[in-house]
Structure formats: structure tokens, C-alpha cells
Design a protein around this motif. Structure first.
Motif, PDB file in Angstrom:
ATOM      1  N   VAL A 135      49.460 -25.460  48.974  1.00 16.63           N
ATOM      2  CA  VAL A 135      48.409 -25.442  49.987  1.00 16.63           C
ATOM      3  C   VAL A 135      47.128 -25.725  49.216  1.00 16.63           C
ATOM      4  O   VAL A 135      46.571 -24.849  48.551  1.00 16.63           O
ATOM      5  CB  VAL A 135      48.346 -24.097  50.736  1.00 16.63           C
ATOM      6  CG1 VAL A 135      47.232 -24.125  51.776  1.00 16.63           C
ATOM      7  CG2 VAL A 135      49.687 -23.797  51.396  1.00 16.63           C
ATOM      8  N   ASN A 136      46.678 -26.950  49.288  1.00 15.65           N
ATOM      9  CA  ASN A 136      45.649 -27.401  48.354  1.00 15.65           C
ATOM     10  C   ASN A 136      44.237 -27.014  48.814  1.00 15.65           C
ATOM     11  O   ASN A 136      44.047 -26.380  49.851  1.00 15.65           O
ATOM     12  CB  ASN A 136      45.787 -28.905  48.130  1.00 15.65           C
ATOM     13  CG  ASN A 136      45.631 -29.287  46.667  1.00 15.65           C
ATOM     14  OD1 ASN A 136      44.812 -28.726  45.959  1.00 15.65           O
ATOM     15  ND2 ASN A 136      46.421 -30.248  46.229  1.00 15.65           N
ATOM     16  N   THR A 137      43.265 -27.438  48.039  1.00 14.16           N
ATOM     17  CA  THR A 137      41.884 -26.989  48.160  1.00 14.16           C
ATOM     18  C   THR A 137      41.357 -27.110  49.588  1.00 14.16           C
ATOM     19  O   THR A 137      41.420 -28.177  50.206  1.00 14.16           O
ATOM     20  CB  THR A 137      40.991 -27.818  47.223  1.00 14.16           C
ATOM     21  OG1 THR A 137      41.556 -27.808  45.905  1.00 14.16           O
ATOM     22  CG2 THR A 137      39.582 -27.258  47.182  1.00 14.16           C
ATOM     23  N   SER A 138      40.881 -25.980  50.115  1.00 22.33           N
ATOM     24  CA  SER A 138      40.217 -25.912  51.426  1.00 22.33           C
ATOM     25  C   SER A 138      41.098 -26.325  52.603  1.00 22.33           C
ATOM     26  O   SER A 138      40.586 -26.633  53.680  1.00 22.33           O
ATOM     27  CB  SER A 138      38.929 -26.747  51.434  1.00 22.33           C
ATOM     28  OG  SER A 138      37.998 -26.225  50.503  1.00 22.33           O
ATOM     29  N   ALA A 139      42.407 -26.310  52.427  1.00 20.76           N
ATOM     30  CA  ALA A 139      43.297 -26.522  53.571  1.00 20.76           C
ATOM     31  C   ALA A 139      43.241 -25.302  54.488  1.00 20.76           C
ATOM     32  O   ALA A 139      43.011 -24.175  54.036  1.00 20.76           O
ATOM     33  CB  ALA A 139      44.719 -26.775  53.109  1.00 20.76           C
ATOM     34  N   SER A 140      43.488 -25.523  55.782  1.00 19.82           N
ATOM     35  CA  SER A 140      43.435 -24.445  56.768  1.00 19.82           C
ATOM     36  C   SER A 140      44.738 -24.430  57.564  1.00 19.82           C
ATOM     37  O   SER A 140      45.076 -25.417  58.226  1.00 19.82           O
ATOM     38  CB  SER A 140      42.244 -24.656  57.720  1.00 19.82           C
ATOM     39  OG  SER A 140      42.228 -23.681  58.736  1.00 19.82           O
ATOM     40  N   ILE A 141      45.461 -23.311  57.493  1.00 21.28           N
ATOM     41  CA  ILE A 141      46.735 -23.158  58.192  1.00 21.28           C
ATOM     42  C   ILE A 141      46.589 -21.999  59.169  1.00 21.28           C
ATOM     43  O   ILE A 141      46.373 -20.856  58.757  1.00 21.28           O
ATOM     44  CB  ILE A 141      47.881 -22.895  57.204  1.00 21.28           C
ATOM     45  CG1 ILE A 141      48.018 -24.091  56.240  1.00 21.28           C
ATOM     46  CG2 ILE A 141      49.181 -22.630  57.938  1.00 21.28           C
ATOM     47  CD1 ILE A 141      49.088 -23.905  55.197  1.00 21.28           C
ATOM     48  N   PRO A 155      44.359 -31.411  50.161  1.00 20.04           N
ATOM     49  CA  PRO A 155      43.025 -30.857  50.404  1.00 20.04           C
ATOM     50  C   PRO A 155      42.482 -31.208  51.789  1.00 20.04           C
ATOM     51  O   PRO A 155      42.596 -32.346  52.258  1.00 20.04           O
ATOM     52  CB  PRO A 155      42.175 -31.508  49.303  1.00 20.04           C
ATOM     53  CG  PRO A 155      43.137 -31.737  48.182  1.00 20.04           C
ATOM     54  CD  PRO A 155      44.410 -32.122  48.864  1.00 20.04           C
ATOM     55  N   GLY A 156      41.918 -30.193  52.436  1.00 23.95           N
ATOM     56  CA  GLY A 156      41.242 -30.403  53.709  1.00 23.95           C
ATOM     57  C   GLY A 156      42.122 -30.568  54.922  1.00 23.95           C
ATOM     58  O   GLY A 156      41.620 -30.801  56.022  1.00 23.95           O
ATOM     59  N   VAL A 157      43.429 -30.428  54.775  1.00 23.36           N
ATOM     60  CA  VAL A 157      44.324 -30.524  55.934  1.00 23.36           C
ATOM     61  C   VAL A 157      44.076 -29.348  56.881  1.00 23.36           C
ATOM     62  O   VAL A 157      43.803 -28.225  56.436  1.00 23.36           O
ATOM     63  CB  VAL A 157      45.798 -30.537  55.472  1.00 23.36           C
ATOM     64  CG1 VAL A 157      46.751 -30.308  56.641  1.00 23.36           C
ATOM     65  CG2 VAL A 157      46.121 -31.848  54.778  1.00 23.36           C
ATOM     66  N   VAL A 158      44.194 -29.593  58.176  1.00 23.12           N
ATOM     67  CA  VAL A 158      44.057 -28.541  59.190  1.00 23.12           C
ATOM     68  C   VAL A 158      45.329 -28.507  60.032  1.00 23.12           C
ATOM     69  O   VAL A 158      45.698 -29.505  60.656  1.00 23.12           O
ATOM     70  CB  VAL A 158      42.835 -28.788  60.104  1.00 23.12           C
ATOM     71  CG1 VAL A 158      42.776 -27.724  61.205  1.00 23.12           C
ATOM     72  CG2 VAL A 158      41.547 -28.779  59.290  1.00 23.12           C
ATOM     73  N   LEU A 159      46.003 -27.357  60.031  1.00 21.97           N
ATOM     74  CA  LEU A 159      47.168 -27.136  60.886  1.00 21.97           C
ATOM     75  C   LEU A 159      46.800 -26.111  61.946  1.00 21.97           C
ATOM     76  O   LEU A 159      46.392 -24.995  61.609  1.00 21.97           O
ATOM     77  CB  LEU A 159      48.361 -26.612  60.082  1.00 21.97           C
ATOM     78  CG  LEU A 159      48.827 -27.431  58.870  1.00 21.97           C
ATOM     79  CD1 LEU A 159      50.070 -26.779  58.260  1.00 21.97           C
ATOM     80  CD2 LEU A 159      49.090 -28.868  59.232  1.00 21.97           C
ATOM     81  N   SER A 160      46.949 -26.470  63.218  1.00 22.09           N
ATOM     82  CA  SER A 160      46.749 -25.488  64.280  1.00 22.09           C
ATOM     83  C   SER A 160      47.968 -24.563  64.347  1.00 22.09           C
ATOM     84  O   SER A 160      48.920 -24.709  63.578  1.00 22.09           O
ATOM     85  CB  SER A 160      46.522 -26.201  65.603  1.00 22.09           C
ATOM     86  OG  SER A 160      45.318 -26.941  65.575  1.00 22.09           O
ATOM     87  N   GLY A 161      47.947 -23.611  65.277  1.00 16.97           N
ATOM     88  CA  GLY A 161      48.991 -22.596  65.333  1.00 16.97           C
ATOM     89  C   GLY A 161      50.366 -23.157  65.658  1.00 16.97           C
ATOM     90  O   GLY A 161      50.506 -24.153  66.374  1.00 16.97           O
TER      91      GLY A 161
END
Length: 209
Positions: A135-141, A155-161
Motif C-alpha cells: 500500500v504505497n505512499t498516500s494511498a487511501s483504502i 502511490p495516490g490510489v483511492v479505493l472506496s468501500g
């Protein structure tokens, strides 16, 4: 009262760019770094880190644990991480879980062996991370995601619920996945893609969808 076991020193497999990030996280977590294994001698290595040799034969599981310093730039044969992880396990080594102190991880998140959570990442309740995940830099899960073994969330990936990602998939930098989506094993999601419907096993997605 029994005292917790002391941390073994850690050997990093690989000496490139991802390895430098891994070394930084290990230092931040208070690990002693025994050195780096890479097919070629690397100079200079950061700080007082030393090159140990070209393969796992130069260290023993009783003396150290491992951290993978090889990132993931693709899927299938291009991705060395699954093979290196399997080689280390077959040789009897344990892989440390990395979690940068600036990462925000909910208390109930399940984190399997060898997973790496880098600086600034956010992982919300109910999420499960498989073995050897990045889970790389500043990713949001967000909540209740399931991330399979050997997945790279760049980096920077966004996964919603409620997103499910199959084993060995790669999500490129800045990709966005809306809630409830399933991404199949070995799929490749291009940088900046917006994923609005499920992606089959082994598929390549380079544009908005």
C-alpha cells in the motif's frame, strides 16, 4: 511478566528505488538493518547499509528476517515480488510487516505477512491486506476492502468501500476505484484510471471506464 522477543535484524532483498523506501520505513520502525541482497554490488548504499551478496545463501533464517525491496511495475512475469517472496518462504525466512509511523491504520485491519504500508497511507476499518501487499505512499483504502496477495496499490490510489482486488493485481498511480468493485487477479489498472465497473481477471485497463 515475560518480555517481548527482541526484533531480529532485517535483510532487504533488492537495492533499487523501492528498497530505499523500505530502508527508510525499517529505520522509522526501529529495526536494525543487517544489509541488502542484490544480484550486483551496489554503491553507494544509503547510510551505513552494506551489500551482503547476490542471493539468499549469504544469510540464515535464524539470524534475520526479510523485507522485499523490489517494487512492482507490472503483473505476471514482470513482477518479481511473488517469486522472491516464495523463495524466501521456501528457505525458511519470515517477512516483516512494514507500517510507516505516519500511516493511519484502523485497529481491526488484518495485515498478513510481508505487507508494506508506506508513508501517509490511510486504511479504514474492516479491510484485509494479503501477504506481500504494497500500500504505497498516500494511498487511501476505505472500509471493508479485500486486497489479495502480492497486490500493489501504487502511490495516490483511492479505493472506496467494499472493493475486492484479486491476487497479483497492480493499480497504477492515482487510480480511483468506486465502491463495491471487484478487480480480478492479475489485472493491470493504468495510472489515473477511474474504475466504475468490475474488471475481469488478467484484464488491462488504461483509460477511464
Amino acid at each position: 511478566m515475560m518480555q517481548p522477543a527482541a526484533k531480529k535484524p532485517v535483510v532487504v532483498l533488492g537495492g533499487g528505488g523501492h528498497a530505499r523506501v523500505v530502508l527508510d520505513v525499517l529505520r522509522a520502525m526501529g529495526y536494525r538493518i543487517q544489509g541488502v541482497i542484490d544480484p550486483k554490488e551496489l554503491a553507494p548504499l544509503p547510510g551505513d547499509v552494506r551489500w551482503l551478496g547476490a542471493d539468499l545463501g549469504c544469510v540464515r533464517p535464524v539470524d534475520c528476517d526479510l523485507a522485499l525491496g523490489v517494487g512492482s511495475v507490472g503483473v505476471g512475469p514482470r513482477n518479481l515480488r511473488p517469486r522472491l517472496f516464495a523463495d524466501g518462504k521456501a528457505a525458511g525466512f519470515q517477512f516483516v510487516v512494514l507500517r510507516h509511523p505516519t500511516a493511519i491504520v484502523a485497529p481491526d485491519v488484518e495485515i498478513a505477512e510481508g505487507a508494506q504500508i508506506m508513508a501517509g497511507a490511510v486504511i479504514q476499518p474492516g479491510t484485509v491486506l494479503g501477504r506481500n501487499v504494497i500500500v504505497n505512499t498516500s494511498a487511501s483504502i476505505d472500509h471493508d476492502c479485500r486486497i489479495g496477495d502480492h497486490v500493489h496499490v501504487a502511490p495516490g490510489v483511492v479505493l472506496s468501500g467494499g472493493v475486492c482486488i484479486g491476487e497479483g493485481a497492480h493499480l497504477g498511480t492515482g487510480a480511483v476505484v468506486i465502491q463495491g468493485i471487484t478487480i480480478g487477479a492479475g489485472a493491470m489498472i493504468g495510472a489515473g484510471a477511474v474504475v466504475t465497473e468490475s474488471v475481469p481477471t488478467g484484464a488491462r485497463l488504461k483509460s477511464a471506464r
